[in-house]
Enzyme design. Structure first.
Site, PDB file in Angstrom:
ATOM      1  N   LYS A 166       0.831  -1.200   0.000  1.00 48.75           N
ATOM      2  CA  LYS A 166       0.000   0.000   0.000  1.00 48.75           C
ATOM      3  C   LYS A 166       0.866   1.252   0.000  1.00 48.75           C
ATOM      4  O   LYS A 166       1.960   1.254   0.588  1.00 48.75           O
ATOM      5  CB  LYS A 166      -0.901   0.016   1.236  1.00 48.75           C
ATOM      6  CG  LYS A 166      -1.897  -1.123   1.299  1.00 48.75           C
ATOM      7  CD  LYS A 166      -2.868  -1.115   0.135  1.00 48.75           C
ATOM      8  CE  LYS A 166      -3.915  -2.213   0.272  1.00 48.75           C
ATOM      9  NZ  LYS A 166      -4.772  -2.307  -0.923  1.00 48.75           N
ATOM     10  N   HIS A 296      -8.913  -8.658  -8.823  1.00 48.18           N
ATOM     11  CA  HIS A 296      -8.837  -8.304  -7.412  1.00 48.18           C
ATOM     12  C   HIS A 296      -9.304  -9.464  -6.536  1.00 48.18           C
ATOM     13  O   HIS A 296     -10.354 -10.051  -6.799  1.00 48.18           O
ATOM     14  CB  HIS A 296      -9.748  -7.091  -7.180  1.00 48.18           C
ATOM     15  CG  HIS A 296      -9.841  -6.644  -5.763  1.00 48.18           C
ATOM     16  ND1 HIS A 296     -11.002  -6.705  -5.014  1.00 48.18           N
ATOM     17  CD2 HIS A 296      -8.902  -6.120  -4.941  1.00 48.18           C
ATOM     18  CE1 HIS A 296     -10.770  -6.210  -3.809  1.00 48.18           C
ATOM     19  NE2 HIS A 296      -9.511  -5.854  -3.729  1.00 48.18           N
TER      20      HIS A 296
HETATM   21 MG    MG Z   1      -6.579  -2.557  -4.448  1.00 53.59          MG
END
Ligand code: MG
Length: 363
Positions: A166, A296
């Site tokens: 992230k 995803h």
């Molecule tokens: Mg994502």
């Protein structure tokens, strides 16, 4: 063909082993919706969908009140059922809760069909490859830089050849430090970053330029997913390729993004788009635009689909987020040495351990 005689739906809140944090979310559990369909011959198909904590009860209500009455007595044929249900639910929204509810139903229909035919899902669709490469993915913006390094070393030790972390720290300098440390650990392996829709166009472009030197495979969800034109503007100027899709819901959404040249990688989520049937339609759209498919989440089902699709790139293995790691399955389906191996059982081969998840039932 078998007709549907019974249907049930249940919602579970499965606790995460470690709390997740990204630029726009904090999560301590994953909501899993399980739909079970039974044919008049007694064949049972299980389907599932998920949320990050918003909408589980609404999905259960949609399944019970709007979908089940339209399924009873009908043939368990995924494609005609999907299209008639999507049309029927469209006034409540062409995508979002409606398609996330349809996802669980469609996956159950494919499972039932496979069990009726005695064929695995990959057998029904036709395998293009025996296994597919997985990448390790961390919801790790809430980790210290030392914890992040430990996570990535663990992934490399397990044989993953590509990783994603992230970004979206309070300062771009902090993101640069984190990405630099990870790049050093993984060497030349592909590295992706994910901003979870947290920036505006100007901020995202600045971040892409600041992170360019780390040779990123993609920058994921730099902007809110509704902003197709913003993505097109960003992509035209960004030195880093752009990936989008986990918050898009229909083949129309993906086609619009690709027609406007707004992304380089397509990332549909099989549950959010409404299941296997629309996922295959979206794969046809992305294939026609010659854009790689890197879906995803939902590894256990998505990995099977990618074994059957020529345009497939990578399957995402979110650490702690697979149904196997959430403790939901009788037998875990693990990635081995960085590759996903599809199950061979009839249907999708994903068998829930209802005794284990029973205590976490919410509705
Ligand atoms: Mg994502």
């Amino acid at each position: 063909m078998a007709r549907i005689e019974e249907a049930s739906v249940a919602l579970y809140g499965l606790p995460l082993g470690r709390a997740w944090g990204d630029q726009t979310h904090q999560a301590s559990e994953i909501e899993v919706v399980i739909v079970r369909l039974t044919s008049e011959e007694g064949i049972v198909g299980d389907g599932f969908s998920w949320t990050a904590g918003v909408g589980g009860r609404a999905i259960v209500s949609l399944v019970e009140s709007e979908i089940v009455p339209r399924l009873m007595g009908k043939e368990a044929a995924p494609r005609p059922r999907w299209h008639e249900l999507w049309r029927a639910l469209h006034d409540a929204g062409g995508g979002g809760l409606t398609t996330t509810a349809l996802g669980a139903v469609d996956i159950a229909l494919w499972d039932l069909l496979g069990k009726q035919l005695g064929s695995s899902l990959t057998g029904m669709l036709g395998r293009w490859r025996e296994t597919v490469q997985a990448y390790a993915s961390g919801i790790d913006l809430n980790m210290s830089i030392e914890e992040l390094e430990e996570e990535v070393r663990r992934w490399v030790g397990r044989g993953y050849e590509a990783v994603k972390i992230k970004v979206g720290s309070p300062s771009i300098e902090e993101d640069r430090r984190r990405v630099a440390r990870v790049r050093k650990i993984i060497g030349a392996r592909p590295l992706m970053v994910d901003a979870n829709q947290g920036w505006d166009v100007t901020g995202a472009l600045r971040a892409c330029r600041q992170l360019e030197e780390f040779d990123l495979t993609w920058m994921e969800e730099p902007l809110v997913s509704d902003d197709t034109l913003g993505h097109a503007k960003l992509r035209a100027a960004s030195p880093v390729p752009i990936a989008v899709g986990e918050n898009l819901y229909t083949a129309y959404d993906f086609n619009r993004y690709l027609a406007l040249e707004a992304c380089d990688y397509a990332q549909p989520d099989v549950a959010r788009v409404g299941g296997i049937t629309p996922f295959l339609d979206i794969a046809a759209v992305t294939s026609a635009w010659n854009v790689p498919l890197a879906p995803h989440f939902m590894m256990e089902i998505t990995g099977q689909l990618l074994c059957c699709l020529p345009g497939a790139f990578l399957v995402e293995d979110v650490e702690g987020g697979s149904l196997s790691e959430l403790g939901a399955l009788k037998e875990g389906i693990a990635v081995q040495e960085g590759r996903f191996h599809p199950p061979e059982d009839p249907g999708h081969g994903i068998q829930f351990d209802f005794d284990a998840i029973g205590p976490f039932r919410k509705a």
